[in-house]
Scaffold this motif. Structure first.
Motif, PDB file in Angstrom:
ATOM      1  N   THR A 335     -10.472 -57.627  -4.074  1.00  0.00           N
ATOM      2  CA  THR A 335      -9.493 -57.189  -5.069  1.00  0.00           C
ATOM      3  C   THR A 335      -8.764 -58.387  -5.668  1.00  0.00           C
ATOM      4  N   GLU A 336      -8.358 -59.336  -4.811  1.00  0.00           N
ATOM      5  CA  GLU A 336      -7.656 -60.523  -5.294  1.00  0.00           C
ATOM      6  C   GLU A 336      -8.526 -61.312  -6.260  1.00  0.00           C
ATOM      7  N   GLU A 339      -8.612 -59.674  -9.566  1.00  0.00           N
ATOM      8  CA  GLU A 339      -7.361 -59.832 -10.300  1.00  0.00           C
ATOM      9  C   GLU A 339      -7.208 -61.254 -10.835  1.00  0.00           C
ATOM     10  N   TYR A 340      -7.622 -62.260 -10.018  1.00  0.00           N
ATOM     11  CA  TYR A 340      -7.551 -63.648 -10.483  1.00  0.00           C
ATOM     12  C   TYR A 340      -8.382 -63.820 -11.744  1.00  0.00           C
ATOM     13  N   LYS A 342      -9.263 -61.546 -13.916  1.00  0.00           N
ATOM     14  CA  LYS A 342      -8.668 -60.812 -15.036  1.00  0.00           C
ATOM     15  C   LYS A 342      -7.531 -61.619 -15.656  1.00  0.00           C
ATOM     16  N   ALA A 343      -6.710 -62.269 -14.797  1.00  0.00           N
ATOM     17  CA  ALA A 343      -5.606 -63.071 -15.315  1.00  0.00           C
ATOM     18  C   ALA A 343      -6.108 -64.350 -15.970  1.00  0.00           C
ATOM     19  N   ASP A 348     -12.188 -57.908 -16.858  1.00  0.00           N
ATOM     20  CA  ASP A 348     -12.023 -57.047 -15.690  1.00  0.00           C
ATOM     21  C   ASP A 348     -13.374 -56.806 -15.037  1.00  0.00           C
TER      22      ASP A 348
END
Length: 822
Positions: A335-336, A339-340, A342-343, A348
């Motif tokens: 998950t991390e 998210e990394y 995506k940022a 995504d």
């Protein structure tokens, strides 16, 4: 190189890595096996920073070991020199901010474009802030004073005068040079510390702890001064030369001097004053980083330009006391990572489930230029290794969540170096290790897709220890596996130690094992009444001596055991030993013979023809006239003669103009024994045959022993001299005249004769009666008293002519004319 670990005990760390030779993972794709939903990906690596040039922790380790600063610099920047150079001032960018305060401990006058803005006393605090398209200055403590407006294009100058002043934009105090404040853009101040000498700038660098050994501090001062020197030569902007952050060098001003052991750092800077590091007379790009993880990096891999003094080298000193980044581990959930990404990329991919590593991994394991493909539940995205690190280390990430470097360990790794063949076996060698672990890896060998054997990789391999970060010296393996086919596929896998998981294919090779006997038919030489055959033979199925069959003119002549020592064969096939040579002689009764040899097979395979040779056993005698020359004593003739039917000496008849003499060719000729080993060396002849002066024809005949005819072995035309002759050896001018030397002989007498020497028109008579033993060897009937050596008047450049004066029949002859040289 990257390792993946999941929480599930049964999850594999690594998928098979395909690599034929070299480091596993160097340019091949690694695919992490799909993990369970939101499992943990663990990355293990070493070092902190780019690892090009000097390691700061490595410099400390070297200083701890007693190395000097000069030695440390030479280790990290090989081929460079320390050079004293006059230093220029330095302008340091401190911060960009919308506002800042300056708390003063000393008095100063703040100006703008030459005009005073405020007179400051010790203890006062000033605020400077952007206000729309302009900015203002105001004393805010201990008493608030009226604000002063400053035009957008003005420059605020704050002399520090040696008294520390704290700047809130950085949190640090500064005491040297000036603080410069500009408004380069609406709402943003630019703050610079200028008018610094190079020493003052270096006093404020906070790159390493001031408590470190003094030689490590001096090394840091030398590298930092050189780095800043180049920045001053090529400033970042028109307003400043260098940044105060890790983008260049960390500058904190007065805080460094005032901090713990700050006087030691100042002493290191002063102890290297004016010194920079140069290569071929120019300042180097003095790159350095905190820790290299045990191996520095090539400049062209981490950056762009290949520099001769920034090469990848092992650095065991990097693992010095206190270095917590020499080895590190970081773990992230799927998950991390999603998210990394995506940022970082606004893409995504959902929850990361696996990844692939490919492309260019550096030779020591860094992945800056490799590609990392993250595979998630919603899609995939590919970034470089450097970008992957930046993605994880995005602004605000705590230190214990950041990747300190791009040196990531792919485990296990290794190499399939080579294959050797012994009777019935294939020997496989290379190295394998579980990087970063003291436990040895295993090498598993498969032959034709079947497991054939294994070994623990613990054999000495100092080359691996020197080139792979964290590798032990014992990482080599050798495995002998049986083979039963002519063509075999051999594959080797590096396998993780007991208690760990993961494997990597080190490579596959096709190995052809010859099941047929083989060898060489080296020679077939005619001997008296026979043929001598020699060579070697062996069977790959057995290391013992084998039989060789010899056929002459289609019929078997005999069998030989190939058991003679042949060390040259053993050197090429050491597993088979030297006992494989053959050498034998067989009788023949024909002039032309076809000789063939066969290696006799043992076990699988067939007998093999080693070769056929055509051998001529001549029934006629043969030989040579080697020398035939006219001398005052007559005709000197020498040579050799052999009859193919015998190794004994034979007769030779020599004729001069039809008149003959008989000789026996029994003189020693070792050269003949080497060429015709079956006949020995007693076949030479030599004689002097009386002859009158003039031209003659000399012929020699080898006299047949049996079966055949006498053979002429040569005729020569020779001239027996009548006129005097000789040679001029030296014509050399010196301080006393011209030295002339040589010799002269008249074939009509053994006595010395006269010689006349002319320089121009001036002549000098002399008697050629000096001892010349060398002449007696060539003209044995003329004696030795025929040399002359005289100095005549003259100088360099004059022509000297020498005449041999006739003593009987014949005429006086000029021996030579030559120009005298100095």
């Amino acid at each position: 190189m990257i390792r993946v670990r999941t929480r599930a005990a049964t999850a594999a760390l690594l998928a098979t890595l395909l690599l034929a030779g070299g480091f596993a993972g160097a340019h091949e794709a690694l695919t992490a096996r799909p993990a369970a939903a939101d499992t943990i990906f663990t990355f293990e690596g070493g070092g902190f920073g780019h690892a090009v040039g000097m390691s700061q922790w490595g410099a400390k380790g070297r200083a701890d070991a007693g190395q000097s600063a000069a030695t440390i610099i030479g280790a990290y920047y090989p081929g460079t020199q320390l050079t004293e150079v006059a230093q220029s001032g330095v302008r340091v960018h401190l911060a960009d901010a919308s506002s800042t305060t300056i708390a003063f401990t000393g008095a100063t006058t703040i100006t703008s474009n030459g005009g005073a803005l405020a007179s400051i006393i010790a203890g006062e605090t000033v605020e400077i802030k952007a206000v729309g398209a302009a900015f203002q200055l105001q004393v805010i403590a201990p008493t608030v004073k009226a604000a002063v407006a400053i035009a957008a294009n003005d420059t605020v100058v704050v002399p520090l005068n040696g008294a520390p002043a704290r700047l809130s934009a950085t949190g640090n105090r500064y005491n040297n040079g000036r603080l410069i404040v500009r408004l380069p853009a609406t709402g943003s101040l630019q703050i610079i510390n200028d008018s610094l000498t190079m020493q003052q700038y270096l006093y404020g660098l906070a790159e390493v702890s001031s408590s470190w050994p003094i030689e490590a501090l001096k090394s840091q001062a030398l590298a930092a001064r050189t780095f800043a020197f180049r920045r001053v030569q090529s400033p970042r902007t028109a307003n400043y030369d260098i940044l105060s952050t890790t983008s260049d060098q960390v500058y904190v001003g007065y805080e460094k001097q005032a901090g713990a052991s700050g006087d030691r750092w100042v002493a290191a800077v002063d102890g290297t004053d004016q010194q920079i590091i140069t290569y071929d007379g120019a300042p180097i790009e003095a790159l350095y980083s905190s820790s290299n993880g045990g191996y520095s990096e090539d400049s062209e891999y981490a950056f762009v330009t290949k520099l001769p003094y920034l090469r990848a080298n092992p650095d065991p000193f990097d693992n010095s006391a206190g270095n917590t980044t020499f080895r590190w581990t970081r773990s992230y959930s799927g998950t991390e990572l999603g998210e990394y990404m995506k940022a970082y990329r606004s893409v995504d991919i959902g929850i990361a489930t696996s990844y692939e590593v490919g492309g260019w991994i550096s030779r020591v394991g860094r992945v800056d230029r490799a590609t990392i493909k993250l595979i998630g539940t919603k899609g995939t995205q590919t970034v470089t290794g450097a970008q992957f690190r930046n993605m994880i280390n995005q602004e605000g990430a705590p230190w214990n969540r950041q990747l300190p470097s791009t040196l990531l360990f792919l485990r296990p790794i290794g190499s399939f170096d080579g294959v050797g063949i012994t009777p019935g076996f294939v020997n496989v060698s290379g190295w394998a290790l579980y990087q970063g672990s003291a436990a040895p890896a295993f090498a598993h060998v498969y032959v034709n897709d079947r497991f054939a054997g294994s070994a623990t990789a613990t054999e000495p391999r100092p080359d691996v220890a020197a080139s792979v970060p964290g590798a032990a010296g014992g990482a080599g393996y050798t495995v002998s596996v049986p083979v039963d086919r002519a063509v075999n596929t051999i594959c080797v896998y590096a396998v993780a130690p007991t208690g760990s998981t993961g494997s990597a294919l080190l490579g596959c090779r096709t190995v052809t094992v010859d099941t047929q006997p083989f060898g060489s038919f080296d020679a077939a030489i005619a001997t008296p009444g026979g043929v001598r055959v020699s060579g070697w033979a062996m069977d790959p199925n057995n290391a013992g001596s084998r039989d060789v069959h010899v056929y002459i003119n289609g019929a078997i002549a005999g069998s030989i055991r190939a058991g003679n020592a042949r060390e040259d064969v053993a050197a090429v096939f050491p597993s088979y030993g030297p006992a494989h040579g053959f050498d034998a002689t067989f009788a023949v009764d024909q002039t032309i013979n076809n000789v063939c040899t066969y290696a006799i097979n043992v076990g699988p395979g067939d007998h093999q023809l080693l070769g056929c040779r055509r051998v001529v056993n001549s029934v006629q005698p043969f030989g040579s006239i080697d020398v035939a020359v006219g001398t005052p004593d007559g005709v000197v003739i020498s040579g050799w003669a052999i009859d193919a039917d015998t190794s004994d000496p034979i007769d030779v008849h020599v004729y001069v103009d039809g008149a003959g003499i008989a000789l026996t060719a029994n003189g020693s000729r070792p050269d003949l024994a080497a060429v015709f080993p079956g006949y020995g060396g007693a076949h030479g002849y030599a004689a002097t045959v009386a002859a009158s002066p003039g031209a003659h024809t000399v012929c020699a005949y080898a006299i047949n022993v049996r079966g055949g005819a006498n053979q002429q072995i040569g005729c020569r035309s020779v001239v027996v001299p009548a006129d005097p002759f000789g040679a001029v050896d030296v014509v050399r001018a010196g301080g006393g005249g011209i030295r002339v030397s040589g010799w002269a002989i008249d074939p009509n007498t053994t006595d010395p004769i006269d010689v006349h020497v002319y320089v121009g028109n001036a002549g000098m008579p002399l008697l050629a009666d000096r001892e010349r033993v060398d002449l007696a060897a060539v003209y044995p009937g003329s004696g030795t008293q025929h040399g002359f050596d005289v100095v005549v008047p003259g100088r360099a450049g004059q022509t000297v002519c020498v005449y041999a004066i006739n003593a009987g029949p014949g005429a006086t002859k000029v021996i030579a004319c030559r120009v005298a040289t100095a």
